[in-house]
Design a protein around this motif. Structure first.
Motif, PDB file in Angstrom:
ATOM      1  N   ASP A   1     -14.828   6.353  14.136  1.00  0.00           N
ATOM      2  CA  ASP A   1     -15.548   5.119  14.468  1.00  0.00           C
ATOM      3  C   ASP A   1     -14.971   3.898  13.752  1.00  0.00           C
ATOM      4  OD1 ASP A   1     -16.421   5.794  11.934  1.00  0.00           O
ATOM      5  OD2 ASP A   1     -18.506   5.216  12.284  1.00  0.00           O
ATOM      6  N   ALA A   2     -13.998   4.130  12.878  1.00  0.00           N
ATOM      7  CA  ALA A   2     -13.354   3.019  12.169  1.00  0.00           C
ATOM      8  C   ALA A   2     -11.908   2.829  12.635  1.00  0.00           C
ATOM      9  CB  ALA A   2     -13.377   3.285  10.670  1.00  0.00           C
ATOM     10  N   ALA A   3     -11.533   3.516  13.711  1.00  0.00           N
ATOM     11  CA  ALA A   3     -10.112   3.606  14.084  1.00  0.00           C
ATOM     12  C   ALA A   3      -9.686   2.622  15.170  1.00  0.00           C
ATOM     13  CB  ALA A   3      -9.794   5.035  14.533  1.00  0.00           C
ATOM     14  N   ASN A   4     -10.518   1.662  15.501  1.00  0.00           N
ATOM     15  CA  ASN A   4     -10.185   0.743  16.594  1.00  0.00           C
ATOM     16  C   ASN A   4      -9.223  -0.352  16.152  1.00  0.00           C
ATOM     17  OD1 ASN A   4     -11.952   2.038  18.446  1.00  0.00           O
ATOM     18  ND2 ASN A   4     -13.680   0.987  17.487  1.00  0.00           N
ATOM     19  N   ALA A   5      -8.202  -0.600  16.958  1.00  0.00           N
ATOM     20  CA  ALA A   5      -7.257  -1.680  16.660  1.00  0.00           C
ATOM     21  C   ALA A   5      -8.000  -3.008  16.551  1.00  0.00           C
ATOM     22  CB  ALA A   5      -6.194  -1.757  17.745  1.00  0.00           C
ATOM     23  N   GLY A   6      -7.642  -3.794  15.563  1.00  0.00           N
ATOM     24  CA  GLY A   6      -8.308  -5.074  15.318  1.00  0.00           C
ATOM     25  C   GLY A   6      -9.362  -5.007  14.238  1.00  0.00           C
TER      26      GLY A   6
ATOM     27  N   VAL B   1       0.855  -1.184   0.000  1.00  0.00           N
ATOM     28  CA  VAL B   1       0.000   0.000   0.000  1.00  0.00           C
ATOM     29  C   VAL B   1       0.894   1.238   0.000  1.00  0.00           C
ATOM     30  CG1 VAL B   1      -1.626   1.318   1.422  1.00  0.00           C
ATOM     31  CG2 VAL B   1      -1.929  -1.147   1.147  1.00  0.00           C
ATOM     32  N   ARG B   2       0.542   2.247  -0.799  1.00  0.00           N
ATOM     33  CA  ARG B   2       1.259   3.523  -0.809  1.00  0.00           C
ATOM     34  C   ARG B   2       0.336   4.624  -0.274  1.00  0.00           C
ATOM     35  NH1 ARG B   2       6.413   1.636  -1.179  1.00  0.00           N
ATOM     36  NH2 ARG B   2       6.735   0.422  -3.075  1.00  0.00           N
ATOM     37  N   GLU B   3       0.783   5.889  -0.402  1.00  0.00           N
ATOM     38  CA  GLU B   3      -0.014   6.998   0.128  1.00  0.00           C
ATOM     39  C   GLU B   3      -1.174   7.348  -0.791  1.00  0.00           C
ATOM     40  OE1 GLU B   3       3.305   9.077  -2.204  1.00  0.00           O
ATOM     41  OE2 GLU B   3       3.112   7.311  -0.923  1.00  0.00           O
ATOM     42  N   GLN B   4      -2.155   8.049  -0.231  1.00  0.00           N
ATOM     43  CA  GLN B   4      -3.311   8.568  -0.967  1.00  0.00           C
ATOM     44  C   GLN B   4      -4.118   7.473  -1.658  1.00  0.00           C
ATOM     45  OE1 GLN B   4      -4.527  11.696  -0.692  1.00  0.00           O
ATOM     46  NE2 GLN B   4      -2.875  12.001   0.790  1.00  0.00           N
ATOM     47  N   GLU B   5      -4.322   6.355  -0.931  1.00  0.00           N
ATOM     48  CA  GLU B   5      -5.194   5.298  -1.435  1.00  0.00           C
ATOM     49  C   GLU B   5      -6.394   5.148  -0.492  1.00  0.00           C
ATOM     50  OE1 GLU B   5      -1.989   2.837  -4.073  1.00  0.00           O
ATOM     51  OE2 GLU B   5      -2.086   2.297  -1.959  1.00  0.00           O
ATOM     52  N   GLU B   6      -7.549   4.882  -1.080  1.00  0.00           N
ATOM     53  CA  GLU B   6      -8.802   4.882  -0.310  1.00  0.00           C
ATOM     54  C   GLU B   6      -8.889   3.679   0.627  1.00  0.00           C
ATOM     55  OE1 GLU B   6     -11.749   5.001  -3.376  1.00  0.00           O
ATOM     56  OE2 GLU B   6     -11.595   7.189  -3.626  1.00  0.00           O
ATOM     57  N   VAL B   7      -9.402   3.936   1.832  1.00  0.00           N
ATOM     58  CA  VAL B   7      -9.588   2.895   2.840  1.00  0.00           C
ATOM     59  C   VAL B   7     -11.098   2.673   3.034  1.00  0.00           C
ATOM     60  CG1 VAL B   7      -9.141   2.178   5.220  1.00  0.00           C
ATOM     61  CG2 VAL B   7      -7.436   3.565   3.990  1.00  0.00           C
ATOM     62  N   TYR B   8     -11.507   1.405   2.955  1.00  0.00           N
ATOM     63  CA  TYR B   8     -12.930   1.054   3.079  1.00  0.00           C
ATOM     64  C   TYR B   8     -13.154   0.116   4.255  1.00  0.00           C
ATOM     65  CZ  TYR B   8     -13.757   2.984  -1.577  1.00  0.00           C
ATOM     66  OH  TYR B   8     -13.862   3.828  -2.646  1.00  0.00           O
ATOM     67  N   MET B   9     -14.297   0.302   4.916  1.00  0.00           N
ATOM     68  CA  MET B   9     -14.779  -0.662   5.891  1.00  0.00           C
ATOM     69  C   MET B   9     -16.110  -1.166   5.340  1.00  0.00           C
ATOM     70  SD  MET B   9     -15.235  -0.245  10.015  1.00  0.00           S
ATOM     71  CE  MET B   9     -13.495  -0.420  10.367  1.00  0.00           C
ATOM     72  N   GLY B  10     -16.082  -2.373   4.831  1.00  0.00           N
ATOM     73  CA  GLY B  10     -17.239  -2.834   4.061  1.00  0.00           C
ATOM     74  C   GLY B  10     -17.309  -2.016   2.776  1.00  0.00           C
ATOM     75  N   ASP B  11     -18.491  -1.457   2.501  1.00  0.00           N
ATOM     76  CA  ASP B  11     -18.654  -0.620   1.308  1.00  0.00           C
ATOM     77  C   ASP B  11     -18.445   0.860   1.600  1.00  0.00           C
ATOM     78  OD1 ASP B  11     -19.273  -2.808  -0.293  1.00  0.00           O
ATOM     79  OD2 ASP B  11     -21.402  -2.731   0.276  1.00  0.00           O
TER      80      ASP B  11
ATOM     81  N   LEU C   1     -16.444   4.237   2.481  1.00  0.00           N
ATOM     82  CA  LEU C   1     -15.147   4.900   2.441  1.00  0.00           C
ATOM     83  C   LEU C   1     -14.911   5.572   3.793  1.00  0.00           C
ATOM     84  CD1 LEU C   1     -12.656   5.929   0.801  1.00  0.00           C
ATOM     85  CD2 LEU C   1     -14.060   7.904   0.165  1.00  0.00           C
ATOM     86  N   VAL C   2     -13.868   5.155   4.512  1.00  0.00           N
ATOM     87  CA  VAL C   2     -13.641   5.678   5.868  1.00  0.00           C
ATOM     88  C   VAL C   2     -12.386   6.542   5.978  1.00  0.00           C
ATOM     89  CG1 VAL C   2     -14.917   3.828   7.026  1.00  0.00           C
ATOM     90  CG2 VAL C   2     -12.440   3.555   6.590  1.00  0.00           C
TER      91      VAL C   2
END
Length: 362
Positions: free
Chosen positions: A331-336, A294-304, A306-307
């Motif tokens: 709300d998407a920042a929890n370890a695990g 993974v590099r910088e400026q790439e989208e992060v998703y939790m399910g569908d 975009l977080v």
């Protein structure tokens, strides 16, 4: 046109692959390669030319008052010979730069700023000067070397008296000598390892470089370039301006609340930080669990959903895995938590983990 540091000829002699960076021509790596340089710093020692960094001085009876107003950290209890990190905010609470302050005396401070931000920072600092203070940009007269790694101390003690070697992390000796070279020796660094940063006048830079490499060769010391500097700082989860923070990211969002003293008197950006209320996003670590980097400026998703987005990413040579840092919704920042990162049209799986990825054994 890019500038050359006083060590440019040394880099060419040592086979450095020269690239433009922050307005300078600097080695991205040597013939040894980034992985070997990274591993040398983690297990033995590495030497970096960081003369592209900027240095400014504040002198006079209002020097401290200027720093207190300009920076988010508190410097009222910083002792002589002490070093302290701080963000510098704009009026909206975003980060103009992050920097390091060296206290020489009550009326004499040196501030080290990021190379790419030097001219922007100097303009900002001049714009906000007040009272009885003399401000000077001394960047062009100063060279800086970073001696980093577990063998740094044994190398340095061969070249200088014990009294010149700072013992405490984030402290420095202002009038020191390495061999017969006058310098400042600071117990600081940007690699996650034990080590030192050494400041000297330009005319001594090549002499210092050659002396350290010759003395340190039997301790495994090798020259290292920008590539290893970046993989080392990322492995240690150290933020980089323009990646983990910028004019739109606040220090708390970047995980730098420890360097923001809201209880002190007013500083630039304080009102904006207070007005923002609770955090809505924060910097997190990602451990990539599928094949790929993974590099910088790439989208992060939790399910569908975009977080957030990644801010830096690489394969870490010492840890042997791919990691990244990201700015994600609170709300998407929890370890695990499990997330996916969109890389060139393909989603890679990753797990949110606590930072830092790597921490040296003390």
């Amino acid at each position: 046109m890019e500038q050359k540091t006083p060590l440019y000829d040394c880099h060419v002699t040592w086979g450095g692959k020269i690239v433009p960076f922050a307005g300078y021509l600097l080695p991205v790596q040597y013939k040894t390669g980034v992985i070997a340089e990274h591993m040398a710093v983690r297990t033995k020692a590495g030497l970096f030319d960081v003369s592209h960094m900027g240095e400014v001085t504040y002198k006079g009876k209002d020097a401290l008052a200027n720093l207190q107003k300009l920076l988010t950290n508190d410097f009222t209890n910083l002792p002589d010979g002490g070093v302290r990190y701080s963000p510098m905010c704009n009026d909206q609470g975003g980060v103009v730069d992050d920097l390091i302050v060296y206290k020489i005396s009550d009326e004499n401070y040196m501030v080290v700023v990021n190379a790419a931000n030097r001219h922007k920072d100097v303009a900002w600092m001049k714009e906000h000067l007040f009272g009885e203070v003399a401000f000077e940009d001394i960047s062009d007269s100063m060279a800086q070397l970073a001696l980093q790694g577990p063998n740094s101390y044994e190398i340095l003690k061969k070249l200088t008296e014990e009294k010149y070697i700072p013992k405490k992390y984030y402290s420095f000796v202002n009038e020191a000598y390495v061999g017969d070279i006058p310098c400042i020796i600071s117990k600081t660094g940007y690699t996650g390892e034990d080590g030192y940063e050494i400041y000297m006048k330009n005319r001594y830079a090549q002499q210092m470089w050659n002396l350290l490499l010759k003395t340190g060769s039997e301790s495994g010391l090798i020259p290292c370039g920008l590539g290893a500097r970046d993989t080392l700082r990322l492995e240690a989860a150290m933020p980089l301006y323009g990646h983990e923070m910028d004019d739109t990211v606040t220090p708390p969002e970047a995980g730098l609340s420890f360097a923001v003293k809201m209880e002190k008197d007013d500083f630039i950006g304080k009102a904006a930080l207070e007005a923002r209320g609770p955090l809505t996003r924060k910097r997190v670590g990602l451990k990539v669990t599928s094949r790929g980097i993974v590099r910088e400026q790439e989208e992060v998703y939790m399910g569908d959903r975009l977080v957030g987005h990644t801010t830096s990413g690489t394969h870490c040579p010492y840890l042997g895995c791919a990691v990244a840092m990201a700015l994600v919704d609170i709300d998407a920042a929890n370890a695990g938590s499990q997330v996916e990162v969109l890389v060139r049209g393909r989603k890679l799986t990753a797990e949110i983990v606590n930072l830092p990825f790597y921490k040296r054994n003390k």
